[in-house]
Motif scaffolding. Structure first.
Motif, short mmCIF file in Angstrom:
data_model
loop_
_atom_site.label_atom_id
_atom_site.label_comp_id
_atom_site.label_asym_id
_atom_site.label_seq_id
_atom_site.Cartn_x
_atom_site.Cartn_y
_atom_site.Cartn_z
N UNK A 1 0.87 -1.19 0.00
CA UNK A 1 0.00 0.00 0.00
C UNK A 1 0.90 1.23 0.00
N UNK A 2 0.48 2.25 -0.75
CA UNK A 2 1.31 3.45 -0.86
C UNK A 2 1.23 4.25 0.44
N UNK A 3 2.41 4.59 1.00
CA UNK A 3 2.48 5.37 2.24
C UNK A 3 2.92 6.81 1.97
N UNK A 4 3.76 6.97 0.96
CA UNK A 4 4.28 8.31 0.70
C UNK A 4 4.81 8.39 -0.72
N UNK A 5 4.99 9.62 -1.19
CA UNK A 5 5.52 9.83 -2.53
C UNK A 5 6.33 11.11 -2.56
N UNK A 6 7.32 11.13 -3.43
CA UNK A 6 8.18 12.30 -3.55
C UNK A 6 8.42 12.54 -5.04
N UNK A 7 8.21 13.77 -5.49
CA UNK A 7 8.39 14.06 -6.91
C UNK A 7 9.33 15.24 -7.10
N UNK A 8 10.10 15.18 -8.17
CA UNK A 8 11.06 16.24 -8.47
C UNK A 8 11.13 16.44 -9.97
N UNK A 9 11.10 17.68 -10.41
CA UNK A 9 11.28 17.91 -11.84
C UNK A 9 10.96 19.33 -12.24
N UNK A 10 11.21 19.63 -13.51
CA UNK A 10 10.88 20.95 -14.04
C UNK A 10 9.42 20.96 -14.49
N UNK A 11 8.84 22.17 -14.54
CA UNK A 11 7.46 22.29 -15.01
C UNK A 11 6.46 21.92 -13.94
N UNK A 12 5.19 21.78 -14.34
CA UNK A 12 4.18 21.58 -13.30
C UNK A 12 3.54 20.19 -13.29
N UNK A 13 4.18 19.21 -13.93
CA UNK A 13 3.59 17.87 -13.91
C UNK A 13 3.72 17.23 -12.52
N UNK A 14 4.72 17.68 -11.75
CA UNK A 14 4.93 17.10 -10.41
C UNK A 14 3.71 17.32 -9.53
N UNK A 15 3.14 18.52 -9.58
CA UNK A 15 1.98 18.82 -8.73
C UNK A 15 0.83 17.87 -9.05
N UNK A 16 0.62 17.64 -10.35
CA UNK A 16 -0.48 16.75 -10.75
C UNK A 16 -0.19 15.32 -10.28
N UNK A 17 1.06 14.86 -10.49
CA UNK A 17 1.41 13.48 -10.10
C UNK A 17 1.27 13.27 -8.59
N UNK A 18 1.71 14.26 -7.81
CA UNK A 18 1.64 14.08 -6.35
C UNK A 18 0.19 14.13 -5.87
N UNK A 19 -0.63 14.93 -6.53
CA UNK A 19 -2.05 14.95 -6.18
C UNK A 19 -2.66 13.55 -6.41
N UNK A 20 -2.30 12.92 -7.53
CA UNK A 20 -2.79 11.56 -7.79
C UNK A 20 -2.23 10.57 -6.76
N UNK A 21 -0.96 10.76 -6.42
CA UNK A 21 -0.35 9.88 -5.41
C UNK A 21 -1.08 10.01 -4.08
N UNK A 22 -1.48 11.23 -3.73
CA UNK A 22 -2.23 11.42 -2.49
C UNK A 22 -3.53 10.63 -2.51
N UNK A 23 -4.20 10.62 -3.66
CA UNK A 23 -5.44 9.85 -3.77
C UNK A 23 -5.17 8.36 -3.62
N UNK A 24 -4.04 7.91 -4.18
CA UNK A 24 -3.67 6.49 -4.06
C UNK A 24 -3.33 6.14 -2.61
N UNK A 25 -2.69 7.08 -1.90
CA UNK A 25 -2.37 6.84 -0.48
C UNK A 25 -3.68 6.70 0.30
N UNK A 26 -4.60 7.64 0.07
CA UNK A 26 -5.87 7.62 0.80
C UNK A 26 -6.69 6.36 0.50
N UNK A 27 -6.57 5.85 -0.72
CA UNK A 27 -7.37 4.68 -1.10
C UNK A 27 -6.98 3.45 -0.29
N UNK A 28 -5.70 3.39 0.13
CA UNK A 28 -5.24 2.27 0.95
C UNK A 28 -5.19 0.94 0.23
N UNK A 29 -5.32 0.96 -1.09
CA UNK A 29 -5.33 -0.31 -1.84
C UNK A 29 -3.91 -0.74 -2.20
#
Ligand code: FAD
Length: 404
Positions: free
Chosen positions: A361-389
């Motif tokens: 189960x996903x507990x945490x995520x860390x993203x690094x990069x140029x541009x704004x794709x990181x914000x979108x990816x981490x938002x999705x990761x947060x949903x995956x963490x909350x889902x607990x699957x």
């Protein structure tokens, strides 16, 4: 009736005052802070404010009119010097005493000063407040030499801003990598590569002996005697949580003012939030203290409900970001204590790290990069963490498989 009093008119304190009214609290409410400003958010102090891309008042939380309309009484440039829990009373720096019905401590933290000879010289700057940023900004003119002591987030953000303003910038870090307390080694290495590529000189494993200068700083002396000439020094070596008021009042204090899951201290009428408080981690139950925007924002909102009698536990997911040059970094959830770390490479040397527990189960995520794709990816990761699957590691590692 006595008011709810909030001590500390920073991010969490200002947010809590506004949230109390949003939650329907109609009684007397007093917000006391020792700074001369309206409550404000601090992240822009090391970024937009130094780069002149945002005016100082854009970080205010609420306007003077709003506080007035909402009957939130504000005492600014006013320090609270003592709390008497048994009498439910506080004392101001001028000796006046005020009774409270309930008390919220949102006292934040102060930037740590380096305990070195010369730390009091002009030009040795700290950065915590709007006034600090206003004092630092004019020193960052093109061609000026800035030495940053400490390779943590504040130091690195100031280094990036100063470099973009055309300063000659050197970062001096005592440890063997950057932002080691918060970041995995891979991201520290990418931060280092970015700063060096943009012309910041970074020295790791660097011990400082003293600040030198005649009235105003002109050099930093290293432990081996080397002198590094400079016009300004920015000391960014972390904060000291403002817990003294709570400790002197006999409240339980660890690495912060101890609170329970409702953000209540060891005294039933006193609550604490933000950088100053140590609260139980919703996942592990271990006491933790966070120094982040979201923590101040969400605890400020949550404590308004607790003060009005709600019993639900504070359970917001930790989240942090830092912007440096055209890159951004985001962390969500818990990175420690993971059983497995999965790496997903992103274009342009970016990366996403996923931290899974033993049950995948996903507990945490860390993203690094140029541009704004990181914000979108981490938002999705947060949903995956909350889902607990449970999540397949192979899919997380594959840049071609969508996080959605
Ligand atoms: P504060 O906002 O510090 O407010 C506490 C207030 O209480 C202060 O005004 C203080 O003077 C006052 N006070 C203390 N004691 C007393 C007393 N006895 N009487 C009266 N008043 C008192 N976080 C992120 O997630 N991302 C970022 O990019 C980011 N960037 C940052 C950049 C900078 C330069 C700084 C300084 C912080 C940054 N942060 C960032 C962290 C974030 O700003 C803090 O976590 C947040 O401000 C904490 O809010 P707080 O209300 O607990 O404390």
């Amino acid at each position: 009736t006595a008011p709810i009093i909030i001590v500390g008119a920073g991010h969490a304190g200002g947010r809590a005052a506004l949230a109390l009214r949003e939650q329907g609290y109609a009684g007397p409410l007093l917000l006391i802070g020792d700074e001369p400003h309206l409550p404000y958010e601090r992240p822009a102090l090391s970024k937009q404010l130094l780069l002149d891309s945002q005016p100082a008042d854009a970080c205010h939380i609420g306007s003077a009119e709003q506080y007035q309309t909402l009957a939130i009484e504000r005492l600014s440039a006013t320090r609270v010097s003592a709390i008497a829990p048994a009498k439910r009373q506080i004392t101001l720096h001028d000796g006046r005493t005020l009774p409270y019905h309930k008390l919220l401590l949102a006292t934040g933290g102060r930037a740590r000063q380096a305990c070195l000879p010369g730390a009091g010289l002009a030009g040795v700057q700290l950065l915590r407040t709007l006034d600090d940023a206003a004092a630092l900004r004019p020193r960052l003119q093109a061609g000026q030499r800035l030495l940053v002591v400490g390779g943590g987030f504040i130091g690195l953000e100031v280094a990036a801003s100063a470099r973009q303003l055309g300063c000659a910038v050197t970062v001096l870090e005592a440890g063997d990598r950057l932002a080691a307390r918060a970041l995995p080694p891979l991201i520290s290495a990418k931060l280092l590569a970015l700063h060096r590529a943009r012309g910041v000189e970074v020295r790791l494993g660097c011990q400082i002996a003293a600040f030198r200068g005649d009235g105003s700083v002109s050099a930093v002396e290293l432990a081996d005697g080397e002198l590094l000439a400079c016009d300004t020094v920015l000391v960014g070596i972390g904060i000291q949580p403002n817990t003294e008021l709570a400790a002197a009042a006999g409240l339980a204090v660890g690495n912060g003012i101890r609170v329970d899951a409702r953000l209540r201290t060891s005294d039933a009428h006193i609550y604490a939030v933000g950088d100053a408080c140590e609260f139980p981690c919703p996942v592990s139950g271990q006491p933790q203290r966070l120094e982040t925007w979201r923590n101040a924002e969400e605890q400020g909102r949550h404590v308004a409900r607790s003060l009005l009698g709600a019993a639900d536990a504070y359970a917001a997911l930790p989240w942090f970001w830092s912007d440096q040059f055209d890159h951004s970094l985001q962390l969500a959830g818990q990175l420690q204590a993971a059983a497995n770390c999965v790496t997903r490479p992103l274009p342009d040397d970016g990366v996403l790290l996923f931290y899974l527990d033993a049950a995948e189960r996903l507990q945490g995520a860390c993203g690094w990069g140029a541009g704004n794709s990181i914000a979108r990816d981490i938002k999705l990761a947060e949903m995956l963490i909350r889902s607990g699957k449970p999540l397949p590691a192979a899919a997380l590692a594959d840049p071609a498989s969508s996080l959605k």
